[in-house]
Motif scaffolding. Structure first.
Motif, PDB file in Angstrom:
ATOM      1  N   ARG A 111      57.958  44.985  46.171  1.00  0.00           N
ATOM      2  CA  ARG A 111      58.160  43.576  46.834  1.00  0.00           C
ATOM      3  C   ARG A 111      57.766  43.689  48.145  1.00  0.00           C
ATOM      4  O   ARG A 111      57.488  42.589  49.160  1.00  0.00           O
ATOM      5  CB  ARG A 111      59.539  42.954  46.721  1.00  0.00           C
ATOM      6  CG  ARG A 111      59.839  42.864  45.209  1.00  0.00           C
ATOM      7  CD  ARG A 111      61.298  42.333  44.880  1.00  0.00           C
ATOM      8  NE  ARG A 111      62.182  43.524  45.189  1.00  0.00           N
ATOM      9  CZ  ARG A 111      63.361  43.609  44.861  1.00  0.00           C
ATOM     10  NH1 ARG A 111      64.112  42.629  44.189  1.00  0.00           N
ATOM     11  NH2 ARG A 111      64.237  44.695  44.981  1.00  0.00           N
ATOM     12  N   SER A 112      57.389  44.751  48.765  1.00  0.00           N
ATOM     13  CA  SER A 112      57.191  44.879  50.260  1.00  0.00           C
ATOM     14  C   SER A 112      55.913  44.381  50.538  1.00  0.00           C
ATOM     15  O   SER A 112      55.273  44.136  51.455  1.00  0.00           O
ATOM     16  CB  SER A 112      57.187  46.162  50.676  1.00  0.00           C
ATOM     17  OG  SER A 112      56.377  47.162  49.863  1.00  0.00           O
ATOM     18  N   LEU A 113      54.915  44.083  49.246  1.00  0.00           N
ATOM     19  CA  LEU A 113      53.531  43.756  49.613  1.00  0.00           C
ATOM     20  C   LEU A 113      53.322  42.245  49.391  1.00  0.00           C
ATOM     21  O   LEU A 113      52.318  41.539  49.970  1.00  0.00           O
ATOM     22  CB  LEU A 113      52.792  44.211  48.164  1.00  0.00           C
ATOM     23  CG  LEU A 113      51.477  44.880  48.432  1.00  0.00           C
ATOM     24  CD1 LEU A 113      51.466  46.187  49.100  1.00  0.00           C
ATOM     25  CD2 LEU A 113      51.022  45.377  47.114  1.00  0.00           C
ATOM     26  N   GLY A 114      54.738  41.666  49.392  1.00  0.00           N
ATOM     27  CA  GLY A 114      54.570  40.135  49.461  1.00  0.00           C
ATOM     28  C   GLY A 114      54.285  39.267  48.397  1.00  0.00           C
ATOM     29  O   GLY A 114      54.804  39.540  47.236  1.00  0.00           O
ATOM     30  N   GLU A 115      53.379  38.441  48.604  1.00  0.00           N
ATOM     31  CA  GLU A 115      52.955  37.705  47.433  1.00  0.00           C
ATOM     32  C   GLU A 115      52.437  38.179  46.134  1.00  0.00           C
ATOM     33  O   GLU A 115      51.796  39.430  46.189  1.00  0.00           O
ATOM     34  CB  GLU A 115      51.559  36.804  47.769  1.00  0.00           C
ATOM     35  CG  GLU A 115      51.951  35.510  48.787  1.00  0.00           C
ATOM     36  CD  GLU A 115      52.843  34.725  47.925  1.00  0.00           C
ATOM     37  OE1 GLU A 115      52.414  33.947  47.198  1.00  0.00           O
ATOM     38  OE2 GLU A 115      54.021  34.507  48.369  1.00  0.00           O
ATOM     39  N   PRO A 116      52.896  37.723  44.944  1.00  0.00           N
ATOM     40  CA  PRO A 116      52.777  38.731  43.588  1.00  0.00           C
ATOM     41  C   PRO A 116      51.198  38.507  43.581  1.00  0.00           C
ATOM     42  O   PRO A 116      50.460  37.461  43.885  1.00  0.00           O
ATOM     43  CB  PRO A 116      53.514  38.011  42.803  1.00  0.00           C
ATOM     44  CG  PRO A 116      53.693  36.582  43.263  1.00  0.00           C
ATOM     45  CD  PRO A 116      53.757  36.859  44.709  1.00  0.00           C
ATOM     46  N   ILE A 117      50.731  39.469  42.617  1.00  0.00           N
ATOM     47  CA  ILE A 117      49.330  39.375  42.211  1.00  0.00           C
ATOM     48  C   ILE A 117      49.351  38.901  40.882  1.00  0.00           C
ATOM     49  O   ILE A 117      49.849  39.275  39.892  1.00  0.00           O
ATOM     50  CB  ILE A 117      48.781  41.028  42.353  1.00  0.00           C
ATOM     51  CG1 ILE A 117      48.563  41.330  43.704  1.00  0.00           C
ATOM     52  CG2 ILE A 117      47.638  41.214  41.761  1.00  0.00           C
ATOM     53  CD1 ILE A 117      48.139  42.716  44.195  1.00  0.00           C
ATOM     54  N   ARG A 118      48.262  38.315  40.643  1.00  0.00           N
ATOM     55  CA  ARG A 118      48.056  37.655  39.341  1.00  0.00           C
ATOM     56  C   ARG A 118      46.766  37.720  38.999  1.00  0.00           C
ATOM     57  O   ARG A 118      45.755  37.264  39.591  1.00  0.00           O
ATOM     58  CB  ARG A 118      48.422  36.153  39.204  1.00  0.00           C
ATOM     59  CG  ARG A 118      49.623  35.725  39.534  1.00  0.00           C
ATOM     60  CD  ARG A 118      50.409  34.645  38.688  1.00  0.00           C
ATOM     61  NE  ARG A 118      51.461  34.149  39.378  1.00  0.00           N
ATOM     62  CZ  ARG A 118      52.960  34.826  39.013  1.00  0.00           C
ATOM     63  NH1 ARG A 118      52.913  36.099  38.338  1.00  0.00           N
ATOM     64  NH2 ARG A 118      53.864  34.403  39.633  1.00  0.00           N
ATOM     65  N   VAL A 119      46.508  38.626  37.832  1.00  0.00           N
ATOM     66  CA  VAL A 119      45.162  38.943  37.530  1.00  0.00           C
ATOM     67  C   VAL A 119      44.607  37.889  36.317  1.00  0.00           C
ATOM     68  O   VAL A 119      45.315  37.601  35.447  1.00  0.00           O
ATOM     69  CB  VAL A 119      44.654  40.299  37.310  1.00  0.00           C
ATOM     70  CG1 VAL A 119      45.088  41.235  38.132  1.00  0.00           C
ATOM     71  CG2 VAL A 119      45.772  40.667  35.908  1.00  0.00           C
ATOM     72  N   PRO A 120      43.362  37.562  36.738  1.00  0.00           N
ATOM     73  CA  PRO A 120      43.053  36.689  35.600  1.00  0.00           C
ATOM     74  C   PRO A 120      42.640  37.550  34.139  1.00  0.00           C
ATOM     75  O   PRO A 120      42.172  38.661  34.489  1.00  0.00           O
ATOM     76  CB  PRO A 120      41.660  36.237  36.119  1.00  0.00           C
ATOM     77  CG  PRO A 120      41.317  37.187  37.095  1.00  0.00           C
ATOM     78  CD  PRO A 120      42.502  37.719  37.496  1.00  0.00           C
ATOM     79  N   MET A 121      42.655  37.083  32.927  1.00  0.00           N
ATOM     80  CA  MET A 121      42.665  37.743  31.893  1.00  0.00           C
ATOM     81  C   MET A 121      41.114  37.324  31.526  1.00  0.00           C
ATOM     82  O   MET A 121      40.718  36.255  31.492  1.00  0.00           O
ATOM     83  CB  MET A 121      43.581  37.399  30.672  1.00  0.00           C
ATOM     84  CG  MET A 121      45.040  37.942  30.816  1.00  0.00           C
ATOM     85  SD  MET A 121      44.684  39.690  30.842  1.00  0.00           S
ATOM     86  CE  MET A 121      44.554  40.238  29.100  1.00  0.00           C
ATOM     87  N   PRO A 122      40.417  38.370  30.868  1.00  0.00           N
ATOM     88  CA  PRO A 122      38.876  37.876  30.310  1.00  0.00           C
ATOM     89  C   PRO A 122      39.311  37.004  29.245  1.00  0.00           C
ATOM     90  O   PRO A 122      40.165  37.079  28.480  1.00  0.00           O
ATOM     91  CB  PRO A 122      38.316  39.328  30.171  1.00  0.00           C
ATOM     92  CG  PRO A 122      39.336  40.437  30.144  1.00  0.00           C
ATOM     93  CD  PRO A 122      40.623  39.753  30.814  1.00  0.00           C
ATOM     94  N   GLU A 123      38.021  36.308  28.725  1.00  0.00           N
ATOM     95  CA  GLU A 123      38.174  35.641  27.715  1.00  0.00           C
ATOM     96  C   GLU A 123      38.453  36.056  26.446  1.00  0.00           C
ATOM     97  O   GLU A 123      39.132  35.669  25.467  1.00  0.00           O
ATOM     98  CB  GLU A 123      37.021  34.670  27.529  1.00  0.00           C
ATOM     99  CG  GLU A 123      37.481  32.996  27.947  1.00  0.00           C
ATOM    100  CD  GLU A 123      36.016  32.225  28.485  1.00  0.00           C
ATOM    101  OE1 GLU A 123      35.108  32.277  27.483  1.00  0.00           O
ATOM    102  OE2 GLU A 123      36.089  31.575  29.372  1.00  0.00           O
ATOM    103  N   SER A 124      37.780  37.168  26.313  1.00  0.00           N
ATOM    104  CA  SER A 124      37.851  38.041  24.855  1.00  0.00           C
ATOM    105  C   SER A 124      38.158  39.263  25.047  1.00  0.00           C
ATOM    106  O   SER A 124      37.686  40.078  26.114  1.00  0.00           O
ATOM    107  CB  SER A 124      36.570  37.510  24.031  1.00  0.00           C
ATOM    108  OG  SER A 124      36.589  38.557  22.996  1.00  0.00           O
ATOM    109  N   GLY A 125      38.927  40.144  24.390  1.00  0.00           N
ATOM    110  CA  GLY A 125      38.842  41.522  24.287  1.00  0.00           C
ATOM    111  C   GLY A 125      37.827  42.243  23.773  1.00  0.00           C
ATOM    112  O   GLY A 125      37.667  43.360  23.722  1.00  0.00           O
ATOM    113  N   LEU A 126      36.994  41.579  22.965  1.00  0.00           N
ATOM    114  CA  LEU A 126      35.975  42.118  22.190  1.00  0.00           C
ATOM    115  C   LEU A 126      34.842  42.257  23.071  1.00  0.00           C
ATOM    116  O   LEU A 126      33.924  41.520  23.567  1.00  0.00           O
ATOM    117  CB  LEU A 126      35.503  41.044  21.224  1.00  0.00           C
ATOM    118  CG  LEU A 126      36.643  40.803  20.077  1.00  0.00           C
ATOM    119  CD1 LEU A 126      35.983  39.871  18.892  1.00  0.00           C
ATOM    120  CD2 LEU A 126      36.998  42.149  19.335  1.00  0.00           C
TER     121      LEU A 126
END
Ligand code: MIC
Ligand code: SF4
Length: 648
Positions: A414-429
């Motif tokens: 939490r010391s890093l401040g704003e949370p990080i949200r990573v985008p997911m790729p469209e497909s795992g394939l």
């Protein structure tokens, strides 16, 4: 018809009668199996011994993921044996580098509503997809491949209600660490954790899988989530949307017990050395210096986990005195990390990228220095498991691990401040995963055994009189890592029981194996929850090869108890702790009339301590089938006798 839990619904669709009650022995039809190399060689030697020409499951997969180190021919021999056995008997093969069995199975094979039996305790991971997924010994898995149902005691179903949503920087790992903090490493024995409540839909399948994976640390038979829209999205991501179906408990289903967790109340947690239930908040140990941070394992190596780690590392540098190692959970994840550029951030920050395998989790390399401290995203931190006996292992989420690697000390993310949200790729394939399909023409396949593949040791039927010396006295919560340690050197001997048997209890009592052999076997005596942890049947098979005749303990962990019975070793429960306190190492114990008592359904047995001239009672809590198995000297003998083999 009374309302049912999800676990019960799947049980009933797999051959279990609706009249069965918790505690009853039940037989579960198995759809899928998985094995990994460390337990697999033995499982396939056992499968061969059953004389069945082809697996009888809907899907069986053999993974090479534990020891991929190939230091010396032994390990490579094992891999070649596994590849050829798979081709011959109808098993899909996932070779070294393809990824960790539980993650790959979730991505490529898991099906909601089906049953999965795996020769690894973390097979429970599949519960994240709405499967009944259970870890067992290799012999149980071999029998399931031969079409036999899996025998277990009907567990109690506990409802775990998740409310609210997680705050920033708090993760699925913190949910399961909170469960462990509450229930301890013994609290799940004989139980299944079934997740429900509004918090469930906030978790994606890989997050659910982190929770079901580490449910194994409580000793639970398994854990299970419903199959919902998040499950559908995961399967679609994997290009397998046809595998989806909705699954949920009946709204008024009754549970044996209930746990409620308000996700919003959780904060980042960490498990302290040397048990996964020694949980406290990261805040309480902030500033603890770290020699190593290890990110990966079947608990926390999904794309989302590692892409978040990469986003934290991006543009920053790992502390110069801390080694950061990262092992992606599957080749698919590694390929996705490469495509999204996340891998580059890891490399630039100074992380060491390891093969997609168990690696440091089971002491295959990256052992910390003497007295070193390592923070890991794994599920087990037992003493010695890293390969360094004096090292201290902490367990946390990938987020805590990444931030701590930058600082070189345990740090609250939490010391890093704003949370990080990573985008997911469209497909795992992304073409990452690779499998070898079984041969079309099995007759042409020759199973190749190098000199490291030794035949299975034979066990003899149980004698009328059990007699021998107390070889070792142990406390509570003894793990299978204590009994049969891991590490690259010892793991390479998993297909060579006479050799590996020399290492039984080697971290605790290096003279054990020699003493056992010289005294012609004897007894192991221990406290509560004996044999917790992994499913490795070598923790029963190797003591058997040393002549161990019985284990006396205050209580046993589920998988290890079954493994003992499977190899003809009698688990005996010491009812009164005072009796345990009165036993000393090297005392001579004698039990007369054992086969008659076991066969006759007696639940107690009298033991003479011949050294002290005293008697005490132990209880033998076996169902009818287990009684027959243990008297035959194990499950293999019992199966062959049932098949009419004249030698048994
Ligand atoms: C483990 O995590 O201890 C293992 C290695 O995966 C084991 C199986 C084994 O000993 O090979 C497990 O958990 O069952
Ligand atoms: Fe592999 Fe570790 Fe998972 Fe066991 S707990 S399967 S060794 S990653």
């Amino acid at each position: 018809m009374s309302a049912k839990t999800l676990f019960e619904k799947i049980l009933m669709a797999h051959g279990v009668s609706s009249a069965a009650r918790p505690g009853d022995p039940i037989e579960l039809v198995i759809d899928q199996t998985l094995t990994q190399d460390a337990t697999g060689t033995m499982a396939y030697l056992q499968f061969e011994a059953l004389g069945v020409p082809r697996v009888r499951t809907r899907c069986s997969v053999s993974y090479v993921d534990h020891n991929t180190f190939q230091a010396g021919f032994q390990n490579s021999d094992d891999h070649r044996f596994l590849r050829t056995v798979a081709a011959k008997y109808g098993i899909t093969f996932s070779g070294a580098g393809n990824g960790i069995c539980h993650q790959v199975h979730l991505e490529c094979f898991g099906v909601p509503g089906q049953t999965l039996l795996g020769s690894d305790s973390h097979t429970s991971t599949g519960g994240g997809l709405g499967m009944i997924a259970i870890g067992a010994g290799g012999l149980d898995v071999a029998l399931a491949m031969a079409g036999e149902p899996f025998r277990l005691r009907y567990p109690e179903v506990v409802r775990v209600r998740l409310e609210g949503a997680l705050s920033a920087w708090v993760t699925a790992k913190d949910i399961v660490l909170e469960i462990l903090r509450r229930v301890t490493v013994k609290g799940g024995v004989g139980r299944v954790f079934e997740y429900c409540g509004p918090g469930v839909k906030t978790l994606a399948v890989p997050e659910r899988a982190t929770i079901t994976n580490m449910g194994a640390e409580s000793g639970a038979t398994t854990s299970i989530f419903p199959s919902d829209e998040a499950t559908r999205a995961f399967l679609a991501f994997q290009g397998r949307k046809e595998a989806w179906r909705a699954l949920a408990p009946d709204p008024d289903a009754e549970y044996a017990d209930a746990i409620t967790i308000d996700l919003a109340q959780l904060e980042p947690l960490v498990a302290l050395p040397h048990m996964p239930d020694r949980v406290c908040s990261v805040r309480e140990v902030e500033g603890t210096k770290l020699d190593q941070v290890a990110i990966g394992s079947c608990t926390n190596a999904s794309y989302k986990d590692l892409a978040t780690v990469a986003a934290i590392l991006k543009g920053r540098s790992v502390h110069p005195e801390t080694s950061l190692v990262i092992s992606p959970g599957s080749r698919q994840t590694l390929a996705l990390l490469a495509d999204s550029g996340a891998l580059r951030h890891m490399i630039d920050a100074g992380a060491r990228i390891l093969e997609c395998a168990c690696g440091p989790c089971i002491g295959i390399g990256q052992s910390p220095p003497t007295d070193g401290r390592s923070l890991r995203t794994f599920n087990r931190n037992f003493k010695g498991r890293s390969g360094t006996l004096s090292a201290e292992l902490y367990l946390s989420s990938p987020e805590v691990a990444a931030v701590s690697a930058l600082k070189g000390e345990i740090t609250d993310p939490r010391s890093l401040g704003e949370p990080i949200r990573v985008p997911m790729p469209e497909s795992g394939l992304c073409g990452g995963s690779r499998f070898l399909k079984p041969a079309e023409d099995p007759a042409r396949i020759e199973v190749i055994r190098g000199p490291n593949i030794q035949p299975l040791p034979e066990s003899r039927p149980m004698p009328e009189r059990l007699e021998g010396e107390v070889l070792i006295i142990l406390g509570d919560d003894i793990t299978t890592d204590d009994i049969m340690p891991a590490g690259a050197h010892i793991l390479a001997l998993r297909s060579n029981v006479p050799e590996i048997a020399k290492y039984v209890f080697s971290h605790r009592d290096p003279g054990f194996a020699k003493r056992a052999l010289e005294s012609g076997g004897g007894f192991i005596v221990a406290g509560k929850n004996y044999g917790q942890g992994s499913s490795r049947e070598h923790a029963a098979l190797a003591p058997m090869a040393l002549g161990v005749k019985g284990v006396l303990a205050l209580s046993f962990a589920r998988i290890h108890r079954s493994n003992l019975i499977n190899f003809g070793i009698l688990p005996m429960i010491i009812e009164n702790p005072k009796d345990l306190a009165a036993i000393e190492q090297a005392d001579r114990l004698v039990a007369d009339g054992v086969t008659a008592a076991v066969k006759g359904g007696r639940t107690r047995l009298q033991i003479l301590n011949a050294t002290r001239g005293t008697f005490f009672d132990v209880s033998i809590e076996l169902d009818d089938h287990e009684r027959q198995v243990v008297v035959s000297g194990g499950r293999l003998n019992h199966f062959r006798r049932k098949q009419g083999d004249p030698a048994f």
